[in-house]
Design a protein around this motif. Structure first.
Motif, mmCIF file in Angstrom:
data_model
loop_
_atom_site.group_PDB
_atom_site.id
_atom_site.type_symbol
_atom_site.label_atom_id
_atom_site.label_comp_id
_atom_site.label_asym_id
_atom_site.label_seq_id
_atom_site.Cartn_x
_atom_site.Cartn_y
_atom_site.Cartn_z
ATOM 1 N N ALA A 283 -1.162 1.492 -6.570
ATOM 2 C CA ALA A 283 -0.285 2.946 -6.879
ATOM 3 C C ALA A 283 0.933 2.776 -6.999
ATOM 4 C CB ALA A 283 -0.783 3.819 -5.714
ATOM 5 N N ASP A 284 1.536 3.833 -7.356
ATOM 6 C CA ASP A 284 2.926 3.763 -7.656
ATOM 7 C C ASP A 284 3.647 4.069 -6.297
ATOM 8 O OD1 ASP A 284 2.943 6.480 -7.226
ATOM 9 O OD2 ASP A 284 2.949 7.117 -9.343
ATOM 10 N N GLY A 285 5.026 4.193 -6.370
ATOM 11 C CA GLY A 285 5.721 4.315 -5.003
ATOM 12 C C GLY A 285 5.861 5.507 -4.340
ATOM 13 N N SER A 286 4.790 6.617 -4.998
ATOM 14 C CA SER A 286 4.970 7.790 -4.246
ATOM 15 C C SER A 286 4.245 7.723 -2.961
ATOM 16 C CB SER A 286 4.114 8.823 -5.044
ATOM 17 O OG SER A 286 4.584 9.301 -6.451
ATOM 18 N N ALA A 287 5.097 8.606 -2.009
ATOM 19 C CA ALA A 287 4.866 8.510 -0.483
ATOM 20 C C ALA A 287 3.470 9.000 -0.055
ATOM 21 C CB ALA A 287 6.196 9.583 0.257
ATOM 22 N N TYR A 288 2.982 10.064 -0.993
ATOM 23 C CA TYR A 288 1.582 10.447 -0.615
ATOM 24 C C TYR A 288 0.754 9.578 -0.898
ATOM 25 C CZ TYR A 288 0.029 11.421 -5.404
ATOM 26 O OH TYR A 288 -0.305 11.684 -6.765
ATOM 27 N N ASN A 289 1.017 8.574 -1.957
ATOM 28 C CA ASN A 289 -0.200 7.587 -2.298
ATOM 29 C C ASN A 289 -0.431 6.701 -1.115
ATOM 30 O OD1 ASN A 289 -0.567 8.401 -4.787
ATOM 31 N ND2 ASN A 289 1.251 7.235 -5.750
ATOM 32 N N TRP A 290 0.623 6.151 -0.432
ATOM 33 C CA TRP A 290 0.605 5.287 0.479
ATOM 34 C C TRP A 290 0.102 6.000 2.013
ATOM 35 C CZ3 TRP A 290 -0.212 1.027 -1.510
ATOM 36 C CH2 TRP A 290 0.261 0.723 -2.704
ATOM 37 N N SER A 291 0.537 7.218 2.018
ATOM 38 C CA SER A 291 -0.048 7.966 3.130
ATOM 39 C C SER A 291 -1.619 7.859 3.095
ATOM 40 C CB SER A 291 0.282 9.475 3.347
ATOM 41 O OG SER A 291 -0.128 10.100 2.237
ATOM 42 N N ILE A 292 -2.148 7.922 1.819
ATOM 43 C CA ILE A 292 -3.714 8.190 1.612
ATOM 44 C C ILE A 292 -4.132 6.414 2.259
ATOM 45 C CG2 ILE A 292 -5.453 7.980 0.075
ATOM 46 C CD1 ILE A 292 -4.183 10.337 -1.376
ATOM 47 N N HIS A 293 -3.312 5.718 1.690
ATOM 48 C CA HIS A 293 -3.724 4.094 1.817
ATOM 49 C C HIS A 293 -3.782 3.855 3.442
ATOM 50 C CE1 HIS A 293 -2.474 -0.037 2.797
ATOM 51 N NE2 HIS A 293 -3.276 -0.406 2.004
ATOM 52 N N GLN A 294 -2.723 4.440 4.033
ATOM 53 C CA GLN A 294 -2.522 4.188 5.587
ATOM 54 C C GLN A 294 -3.738 4.904 6.198
ATOM 55 O OE1 GLN A 294 -0.607 1.871 7.065
ATOM 56 N NE2 GLN A 294 -1.424 2.450 8.846
ATOM 57 N N GLY A 295 -4.010 6.114 5.891
ATOM 58 C CA GLY A 295 -5.201 7.017 6.434
ATOM 59 C C GLY A 295 -6.491 6.386 6.080
ATOM 60 N N TYR A 296 -6.762 5.990 4.867
ATOM 61 C CA TYR A 296 -8.314 5.850 4.696
ATOM 62 C C TYR A 296 -8.469 4.510 4.121
ATOM 63 C CZ TYR A 296 -8.301 10.732 5.267
ATOM 64 O OH TYR A 296 -7.713 11.935 5.797
ATOM 65 N N PHE A 297 -7.377 3.828 3.542
ATOM 66 C CA PHE A 297 -7.786 2.558 2.837
ATOM 67 C C PHE A 297 -6.769 1.345 3.467
ATOM 68 C CE2 PHE A 297 -8.965 5.712 -0.087
ATOM 69 C CZ PHE A 297 -10.314 5.427 -0.387
ATOM 70 N N ASN A 298 -6.744 1.311 4.822
ATOM 71 C CA ASN A 298 -5.700 0.237 5.509
ATOM 72 C C ASN A 298 -6.150 -1.232 5.112
ATOM 73 O OD1 ASN A 298 -7.384 0.820 7.327
ATOM 74 N ND2 ASN A 298 -5.994 1.283 8.999
ATOM 75 N N THR A 299 -7.304 -1.214 5.280
ATOM 76 C CA THR A 299 -8.186 -2.484 5.007
ATOM 77 C C THR A 299 -7.837 -3.117 3.717
ATOM 78 O OG1 THR A 299 -10.115 -1.788 4.792
ATOM 79 C CG2 THR A 299 -9.540 -2.038 7.165
ATOM 80 N N PHE A 300 -7.625 -2.211 2.703
ATOM 81 C CA PHE A 300 -7.440 -2.558 1.383
ATOM 82 C C PHE A 300 -6.049 -3.384 0.958
ATOM 83 C CE2 PHE A 300 -11.135 -0.132 1.374
ATOM 84 C CZ PHE A 300 -11.655 -0.207 0.049
ATOM 85 N N GLY A 301 -5.709 -4.321 0.191
ATOM 86 C CA GLY A 301 -4.589 -4.898 -0.092
ATOM 87 C C GLY A 301 -3.710 -3.852 -0.925
ATOM 88 N N PRO A 302 -2.400 -3.537 -0.387
ATOM 89 C CA PRO A 302 -1.640 -2.822 -1.138
ATOM 90 C C PRO A 302 -0.796 -3.181 -2.155
ATOM 91 C CG PRO A 302 -0.680 -3.422 1.304
ATOM 92 C CD PRO A 302 -2.019 -3.938 1.157
ATOM 93 N N ILE A 303 -0.914 -2.835 -3.175
ATOM 94 C CA ILE A 303 -0.132 -3.342 -4.487
ATOM 95 C C ILE A 303 0.509 -2.117 -5.087
ATOM 96 C CG2 ILE A 303 -0.399 -4.539 -6.474
ATOM 97 C CD1 ILE A 303 -3.051 -5.649 -5.740
ATOM 98 N N VAL A 304 1.699 -2.536 -5.413
ATOM 99 C CA VAL A 304 2.495 -1.575 -5.993
ATOM 100 C C VAL A 304 2.494 -1.605 -7.676
ATOM 101 C CG1 VAL A 304 4.909 -0.747 -6.743
ATOM 102 C CG2 VAL A 304 4.381 -0.486 -4.292
ATOM 103 N N ASP A 305 2.275 -0.712 -8.386
ATOM 104 C CA ASP A 305 2.177 -0.856 -9.845
ATOM 105 C C ASP A 305 3.400 -1.683 -10.467
ATOM 106 O OD1 ASP A 305 1.369 -0.786 -12.531
ATOM 107 O OD2 ASP A 305 2.301 1.377 -12.765
#
Length: 481
Positions: A283-305
């Motif tokens: 995702a891009d750097g928007s805060a809500y994207n990474w709140s979704i990652h932290q809440g539902y996809f925290n086992t997925f590798g985080p990658i900024v576009d």
């Protein structure tokens, strides 16, 4: 077959609304099917308590309250989701010999869209209760979840014809894709691709990404033109490292990120994403994207576009250099450093420039000139790169065969906008837009979602009588000629 089915209906049948037994009587009515109009013989009943006519066979045959067969309804709704407007969809349906109005296409589309919303919400509840079963037994090898947002125009509900209280709303779009690709012992692409070293392409990329939330705009070009890229007799042969997309599904909604995250999680659960060996969230750097990652996809590798990082680096390099040629050289150096995972070097250089230029003035930048202030441009780049530094390990992502850009969801947002975004379209908040977003997401998903939905969709035993129901539409504003 219809006549044989009608003969099996008893002379009394319970009302589907109140269960009161009502006498049935023979009835014949015209049913529009693909290629013909069938005179259907059936038995109908009238419930005095509910004051409605009903047919015991309609639900079994998958027939609704409209005079169309289930295959015709599926055809009409698919056209409404694929074409850019209800008018174009109605014209396409009429070309097949089916007589239907634009308003009727709109009613059918919103009716099915609301059913898709209800089905989606049921899956979200089942996921929260840990009752949602995957619809496939195949566990994918590589998966990616990408999320982004767009802008659509909306209007107030219940305000009469025309556009009232027009507002721009963000529609969130998620792309969930299975991928295919190998892993590597070393970085398969240590040098940036040629597209990021072409001045014309990079400038066009930055211009296209202007206006996104939190994005710094590129300063106007000035001074000498950028040095041309020397032509090459033979293109550089680069081995393909990026993974190949296999199957894509889509989720779209106007809901907040707190509601959209569970929708994405339910879709991922149905496709066995949580058990895949290699998982990525881009995702891009928007805060809500990474709140979704932290809440539902925290086992997925985080990658900024990587594309968004390129835009910030390009804008900063152009802001701190005296001419375009030196700005391009500075951009290439910083862009290469980001691509090679040396984000700390770029941040150290930006810190030095910030100390030399000074801190930006407080408050927002209401004018374009203030937004191009070098102090503000550098500060925005420092904030973006600093907040996302841990999500920019691009050499490791390439070794693991994971994507480094959000191009999959970026293109998907464009496909969604092709149906819902236009200067003439103002969708009713929020039911009108939400239903058509579900239809558009269904036809853009590559898992035969809409055909599967219609294969299980029951009919309606009641027949519509009286005046037409009120419609939620996106009809353009009519101006006087």
């Amino acid at each position: 077959m219809l006549q044989q089915q009608a003969q099996k209906v008893p002379e009394e049948s319970p009302c589907p609304g109140c269960d009161q037994r009502c006498p049935t009587r023979p009835h014949t009515w015209a049913l529009a099917a693909q290629g013909a109009t069938v005179q259907q013989a059936e038995r109908i009943a009238h419930c005095p308590a509910c004051r409605r006519d009903f047919s015991p066979l309609r639900a079994v045959l998958g027939l609704g309250e409209h005079a169309f067969s289930s295959s015709v309804v599926k055809f009409v709704v698919t056209a409404a989701a694929r074409f850019s407007s209800f008018r174009d969809a109605a014209d396409a349906v009429r070309m097949t010999g089916i007589s239907i109005s634009e308003n009727h296409v709109r009613r059918l589309a919103h009716e099915v869209g609301r059913e898709l919303i209800a089905a989606r919400d049921r899956k979200v509840v089942e996921h929260r209760r840990r009752q949602l079963e995957p619809r496939t037994e195949v566990v994918p090898e590589v998966v990616v979840v990408e999320v982004d947002g767009g802008r659509i125009r909306t209007r107030a509900a219940g305000a009469g014809p025309g556009v009232h209280e027009a507002q721009n709303k963000e529609d969130k779009v998620a792309c969930l894709a299975t991928l295919s690709g190998p892993t590597f012992a070393t970085d398969p692409c240590p040098e940036p691709p040629d597209g990021f070293q072409c001045p014309r392409r990079v400038r066009r990329l930055v211009q296209q990404m202007k206006g996104l939330a939190g994005e710094a705009t590129a300063p106007e070009t000035r001074g000498e033109p950028a040095p041309p890229v020397p032509p090459s007799d033979e293109p550089r042969a680069r081995p393909r490292w990026s993974p190949e997309r296999l199957v894509r599904t889509c989720a779209a909604s106007l809901e907040t990120s707190a509601s959209f995250g569970p929708m994405m999680a339910a879709e991922a659960q149905e496709r066995h994403f949580y058990t895949a060996p290699r998982r990525a969230f881009v995702a891009d750097g928007s805060a809500y994207n990474w709140s979704i990652h932290q809440g539902y996809f925290n086992t997925f590798g985080p990658i900024v576009d990587f594309l968004h990082a390129v835009c910030y680096v390009f804008s900063s390099a152009a802001a701190v250099t005296p001419d375009e040629a030196s700005g391009w050289s500075q951009y290439v150096a910083w862009m290469r450093a980001c691509g090679q995972g040396r984000v700390g070097d770029v941040l150290a250089a930006l810190d030095q420039w910030q100390a030399r230029l000074g801190e930006p003035p407080p408050g927002d930048a209401p004018t374009a000139e203030e937004r191009r202030d070098p102090r503000r441009v550098v500060a925005q780049a420092r904030t973006y790169l600093g907040n996302n530094r841990d999500r920019m390990a691009y050499p490791r992502y390439r070794r693991e065969g994971l994507p480094t850009t959000s191009s999959l969801v970026e293109s998907l947002v464009g496909e969604v906008n092709a149906r819902v975004k236009s200067k003439q379209k103002h969708w009713i908040r929020s039911a009108g837009a939400e239903s058509i977003l579900q239809l558009r997401a269904a036809v853009l998903s590559q898992d035969d979602r809409l055909p599967r939905f219609f294969a299980q969709r029951p009919g309606c035993p009641f027949r519509k009588r009286g005046s037409l129901i009120r419609v939620l539409d996106d009809s353009p504003v009519q101006t006087a000629a």
